[in-house]
Design a protein around this motif. Structure first.
Motif, PDB file in Angstrom:
ATOM      1  N   THR A   1      57.745  69.220  45.343  1.00  0.00           N
ATOM      2  CA  THR A   1      57.280  70.375  44.585  1.00  0.00           C
ATOM      3  C   THR A   1      57.106  70.036  43.109  1.00  0.00           C
ATOM      4  OG1 THR A   1      58.400  71.853  46.125  1.00  0.00           O
ATOM      5  CG2 THR A   1      57.784  72.774  43.996  1.00  0.00           C
ATOM      6  N   GLU A   2      58.084  69.365  42.544  1.00  0.00           N
ATOM      7  CA  GLU A   2      58.053  69.050  41.114  1.00  0.00           C
ATOM      8  C   GLU A   2      56.942  68.065  40.750  1.00  0.00           C
ATOM      9  OE1 GLU A   2      60.116  70.424  38.590  1.00  0.00           O
ATOM     10  OE2 GLU A   2      60.497  71.791  40.244  1.00  0.00           O
ATOM     11  N   LEU A   3      56.741  67.051  41.583  1.00  0.00           N
ATOM     12  CA  LEU A   3      55.785  65.994  41.251  1.00  0.00           C
ATOM     13  C   LEU A   3      54.332  66.359  41.570  1.00  0.00           C
ATOM     14  CD1 LEU A   3      57.731  62.811  42.436  1.00  0.00           C
ATOM     15  CD2 LEU A   3      57.452  63.673  40.108  1.00  0.00           C
ATOM     16  N   GLU A   4      54.164  67.339  42.434  1.00  0.00           N
ATOM     17  CA  GLU A   4      52.818  67.733  42.860  1.00  0.00           C
ATOM     18  C   GLU A   4      51.996  66.511  43.255  1.00  0.00           C
ATOM     19  OE1 GLU A   4      51.166  70.116  39.695  1.00  0.00           O
ATOM     20  OE2 GLU A   4      52.457  71.818  40.176  1.00  0.00           O
ATOM     21  N   LEU A   5      52.525  65.727  44.176  1.00  0.00           N
ATOM     22  CA  LEU A   5      51.862  64.520  44.632  1.00  0.00           C
ATOM     23  C   LEU A   5      50.623  64.834  45.453  1.00  0.00           C
ATOM     24  CD1 LEU A   5      54.993  62.540  45.894  1.00  0.00           C
ATOM     25  CD2 LEU A   5      53.785  62.204  43.729  1.00  0.00           C
ATOM     26  N   THR A   6      49.577  64.048  45.262  1.00  0.00           N
ATOM     27  CA  THR A   6      48.418  64.163  46.137  1.00  0.00           C
ATOM     28  C   THR A   6      48.829  63.568  47.480  1.00  0.00           C
ATOM     29  OG1 THR A   6      47.527  61.983  45.601  1.00  0.00           O
ATOM     30  CG2 THR A   6      46.844  63.831  44.177  1.00  0.00           C
ATOM     31  N   SER A   7      48.059  63.816  48.514  1.00  0.00           N
ATOM     32  CA  SER A   7      48.416  63.266  49.823  1.00  0.00           C
ATOM     33  C   SER A   7      48.397  61.739  49.798  1.00  0.00           C
ATOM     34  CB  SER A   7      47.491  63.810  50.912  1.00  0.00           C
ATOM     35  OG  SER A   7      46.152  63.517  50.608  1.00  0.00           O
ATOM     36  N   THR A   8      47.472  61.153  49.044  1.00  0.00           N
ATOM     37  CA  THR A   8      47.409  59.690  48.917  1.00  0.00           C
ATOM     38  C   THR A   8      48.637  59.166  48.188  1.00  0.00           C
ATOM     39  OG1 THR A   8      44.996  59.818  48.827  1.00  0.00           O
ATOM     40  CG2 THR A   8      46.011  57.769  48.072  1.00  0.00           C
ATOM     41  N   GLU A   9      49.020  59.832  47.108  1.00  0.00           N
ATOM     42  CA  GLU A   9      50.213  59.423  46.362  1.00  0.00           C
ATOM     43  C   GLU A   9      51.458  59.554  47.234  1.00  0.00           C
ATOM     44  OE1 GLU A   9      49.180  60.621  41.727  1.00  0.00           O
ATOM     45  OE2 GLU A   9      49.903  62.176  43.097  1.00  0.00           O
ATOM     46  N   ALA A  10      51.577  60.666  47.927  1.00  0.00           N
ATOM     47  CA  ALA A  10      52.754  60.923  48.770  1.00  0.00           C
ATOM     48  C   ALA A  10      52.878  59.870  49.874  1.00  0.00           C
ATOM     49  CB  ALA A  10      52.682  62.309  49.378  1.00  0.00           C
ATOM     50  N   GLU A  11      51.767  59.514  50.465  1.00  0.00           N
ATOM     51  CA  GLU A  11      51.752  58.535  51.547  1.00  0.00           C
ATOM     52  C   GLU A  11      52.302  57.186  51.072  1.00  0.00           C
ATOM     53  OE1 GLU A  11      48.169  56.286  53.757  1.00  0.00           O
ATOM     54  OE2 GLU A  11      48.077  58.468  53.849  1.00  0.00           O
TER      55      GLU A  11
END
Length: 152
Positions: free
Chosen positions: A42-52
């Motif tokens: 929630t805090e980082l608001e990662l994109t799906s690519t970043e999260a992966e």
């Protein structure tokens, strides 16, 4: 449903299934880690690519850090309790001090490796936000612990 909410739910469920497979991690650690994943997502608001790319690197780092801090240091600290400390010879103290210093070095090297790897995935601003979010999470967790202790 927003992509951020879907991602948070997906990461939460993935982390639960990961922890369920590892019998060594106790229930409290599982809950805290799941809460941390949700909080950081929630805090980082990662994109799906970043999260992966982010979560495998972060989880490996977090697990190794836990192992070093809690499992190794716990062993050292047991030797420093009042009864054992009084009976500790100088030679044993030198050995113990060396082990503690070695673990501190391992933690530092682990953090350096993590930062090197994470710079390939996240922007400098998000890395700073990660640091801030980890600190916020720790404070929030400590506050919850204090609140629960005051209720009991």
């Amino acid at each position: 449903m927003k992509i951020k909410n879907i991602l948070t739910l997906l990461l939460f469920l993935t982390s639960i299934s990961f922890f369920a497979q590892n019998g060594k991690i106790d229930e409290k650690r599982e809950k805290i880690k799941a809460f941390k994943v949700s909080f950081l997502t929630t805090e980082l608001e990662l994109t799906s690519t970043e999260a992966e790319k982010f979560w495998p690197i972060y989880n490996a780092y977090d697990d190794k850090q836990f192992e070093l801090r809690h499992l190794k240091m716990k062993t050292y600290l047991k030797k420093l309790n009042d009864d054992n400390f009084k009976n500790l010879s100088e030679k044993e103290a030198v050995t113990l001090l060396s082990q503690i210093e070695s673990t501190d070095k391992e933690l530092y090297q682990l953090r350096e490796k993590f930062m090197s790897n994470i710079k390939k995935v996240l922007s400098a601003k998000k890395i700073l936000l990660l640091k801030k979010s980890e600190d916020d999470f720790s404070r929030k967790l400590l506050q919850q612990y204090r609140d629960k202790a005051n209720k009991d």
